[in-house]
Design a protein around this motif. Structure first.
Motif, PDB file in Angstrom:
ATOM      1  N   ASN A  82       0.837  -1.210   0.000  1.00 18.04           N
ATOM      2  CA  ASN A  82       0.000   0.000   0.000  1.00 18.04           C
ATOM      3  C   ASN A  82       0.866   1.252   0.000  1.00 18.04           C
ATOM      4  N   CYS A  83       2.175   1.026  -0.112  1.00 16.11           N
ATOM      5  CA  CYS A  83       3.114   2.150  -0.241  1.00 16.11           C
ATOM      6  C   CYS A  83       4.323   1.634  -1.025  1.00 16.11           C
ATOM      7  N   THR A 103      -5.136   4.441  -4.824  1.00 16.93           N
ATOM      8  CA  THR A 103      -4.919   5.231  -3.603  1.00 16.93           C
ATOM      9  C   THR A 103      -3.565   4.931  -2.946  1.00 16.93           C
ATOM     10  N   LYS A 140       0.207   4.951  -1.673  1.00 13.09           N
ATOM     11  CA  LYS A 140       1.062   6.075  -1.260  1.00 13.09           C
ATOM     12  C   LYS A 140       2.441   5.903  -1.888  1.00 13.09           C
ATOM     13  N   GLU A 197      -1.159  14.705  -3.189  1.00 13.46           N
ATOM     14  CA  GLU A 197      -1.324  14.404  -1.753  1.00 13.46           C
ATOM     15  C   GLU A 197      -0.955  12.953  -1.440  1.00 13.46           C
ATOM     16  N   GLN A 198      -0.923  12.108  -2.471  1.00 14.88           N
ATOM     17  CA  GLN A 198      -0.548  10.708  -2.240  1.00 14.88           C
ATOM     18  C   GLN A 198       0.967  10.512  -2.308  1.00 14.88           C
ATOM     19  N   MET A 199       1.681  11.614  -2.510  1.00 10.94           N
ATOM     20  CA  MET A 199       3.142  11.503  -2.615  1.00 10.94           C
ATOM     21  C   MET A 199       3.799  12.177  -1.419  1.00 10.94           C
ATOM     22  N   HIS A 200       4.927  11.612  -1.024  1.00 14.41           N
ATOM     23  CA  HIS A 200       5.727  12.286  -0.003  1.00 14.41           C
ATOM     24  C   HIS A 200       7.174  12.314  -0.491  1.00 14.41           C
ATOM     25  N   PHE A 204       3.112  11.169   7.261  1.00 11.24           N
ATOM     26  CA  PHE A 204       2.494  10.970   5.950  1.00 11.24           C
ATOM     27  C   PHE A 204       1.733   9.639   5.899  1.00 11.24           C
ATOM     28  N   LEU A 205       2.301   8.612   6.499  1.00 12.02           N
ATOM     29  CA  LEU A 205       1.654   7.289   6.455  1.00 12.02           C
ATOM     30  C   LEU A 205       0.594   7.126   7.548  1.00 12.02           C
ATOM     31  N   LYS A 206       0.370   8.207   8.278  1.00 13.32           N
ATOM     32  CA  LYS A 206      -0.624   8.220   9.375  1.00 13.32           C
ATOM     33  C   LYS A 206      -0.330   7.118  10.397  1.00 13.32           C
ATOM     34  N   ARG A 209      -0.227  20.870   2.405  1.00 11.29           N
ATOM     35  CA  ARG A 209      -0.303  19.954   3.538  1.00 11.29           C
ATOM     36  C   ARG A 209      -0.381  20.697   4.859  1.00 11.29           C
TER      37      ARG A 209
END
Ligand SMILES: Nc1ncnc2c1ncn2[C@@H]1O[C@H](COP(=O)(O)OS(=O)(=O)O)[C@@H](OP(=O)(O)O)[C@H]1O
Length: 359
Positions: free
Chosen positions: A43-44, A126, A128, A199-202, A223-225, A296
């Motif tokens: 998921n990332c 979605t 990341k 927003e899905q990028m860091h 970012f990954l909450k 952000r």
């Protein structure tokens, strides 16, 4: 003999004592997780950039109790023979995770390979994306040093740096040299921005990760909450290696000696050429990234100001992407700088994006 409960031993293998002990330790560390232990698609993904510290980022992230990593680079989305094996094959290469854990894989070649964004998008819209950058000139030298090292190991010739980097016909930096092209970060990032919301990028600063890993990793946690679990104790400077290494409750570990090779010596004149060449591209990249940072930060504000700013920035981002899409599809009216149907936002810098891709 199957000595572990099936929950931690999904393959049903038997283990030597040392591995058994390590698995028990892992089991006790992971006992608080929810759901089933399964192999899941990531998921990332750390999509790049090559030689910017992708391995350090991945390995450091693996210290977090809610992160599981795929140790080897999968090259699933960029290599045809792997992609043909299908998503089920890819999933089965992933580590076992609980529902509340994040699965991360890293393949730096994804960032520069044209087909990859669409393929990843097809798997998970979605997802990341983590992207680590480093001074583009130093990255070129690091890239050259690595390729040269590999060629010499295969008894192949290693060309001179200046012969690869400079085009003798025009005495300019040669953009056909792959190491140079890879360092034009903003150009490659555009391809990703066509599909994925920013927003899905860091973006991780590789130069900071090198000297202060905790600083960058805490931002990734946010970012990954994820709950903040990294502490200064997780990192220690190893003066023999000249790098930060990592420790958790049981082990201390540095990255392999393949990282941190002595860089090739480069003529200062060539260095100047490279620095000047990358400057405008860097500027564009910073503008793209700073824009995201402002966006952000707004999420940390509250009340009316928050709502007002959020609305404004959403509009700006929409217009940014719209303009970008129009430029890329050639429907943008370049004579006026404006699109006829949609008003152009005044607050977005006009040189935010590269006009067209060079390759
Ligand atoms: N803690 C730590 N330990 C070792 N190396 C570190 C670390 N942090 C960052 N770096 C830098 O990572 C650079 C290699 O980048 P990558 O891992 O992305 O390389 S690769 O693309 O996977 O080959 C490598 O670049 P070079 O020094 O040019 O080899 C390192 O400078």
């Amino acid at each position: 003999m199957n000595i572990l409960p099936t929950r931690t031993n999904p393959l049903g293998h038997s283990f030597p004592q040392s591995i058994y002990r390590r698995l028990l330790q892992e089991q006790s560390e992971r006992k608080n997780h929810s759901g089933n232990l399964l192999q899941r698609n990531p998921n990332c993904i750390i999509i790049g950039v090559r030689k910017c510290g992708t391995r350090a980022l991945l390995e450091f992230l693996s210290i977090h109790p809610n992160i599981q990593i795929s140790k080897s680079e999968m090259h699933f989305f960029n290599k045809e023979h792997n992609y043909k094996k299908g998503l089920e094959w890819y999933r089965k290469e992933m580590p076992y995770t609980y529902e509340d854990e994040i699965t991360i894989e890293k393949t730096p070649a994804y960032f520069i390979t044209k087909k990859v964004p669409e393929r990843i998008y097809k798997m998970n819209q979605t997802i990341k994306l983590l992207i680590i950058f480093r001074d583009p000139t130093i990255r070129v030298i690091s890239d050259y040093t690595q390729v040269c090292h590999n060629r010499m190991a295969e008894n192949k010739t290693c060309f001179q740096f200046k012969d690869l980097v400079m085009n003798p016909m025009i005495s300019k930096v040669d953009t056909d040299y792959r190491a140079v092209d890879t360092s034009i970060y903003c150009k490659h990032l555009l391809r990703w921005l066509r599909l994925f919301p920013i927003e899905q990028m860091h973006f991780v600063d590789g130069d900071i990760l090198l000297h202060n890993p905790l600083h960058e990793l805490r931002k990734v946690e946010t970012f990954l909450k994820l709950e903040h679990k990294f502490t200064a104790d997780n990192f220690y400077f190893n003066s023999t290696r000249g790098f930060y290494c990592m420790r958790n409750t049981t082990t201390e570990r540095c990255l392999s000696s393949g990282k941190g090779r002595r860089h090739a010596k480069v003529d200062p004149h060539i260095l100047d050429n490279l620095r000047t060449f990358f400057q405008p591209y860097n500027k564009r990249l910073f503008k793209m990234i700073n824009h995201v940072c402002v966006y952000r930060c707004v999420f940390f504000l509250h009340g009316t100001l928050y709502l007002w700013l959020r609305k404004r920035l959403r509009k700006e981002l929409f217009n940014c992407r719209l303009e970008l899409a129009l430029r890329l599809t050639g429907t943008h009216n370049s004579s006026t700088g404006n699109n006829l149907e949609y008003p152009q936002t005044t607050s977005v810098p006009t040189d935010l994006y590269v006009k067209e891709e060079t390759s």
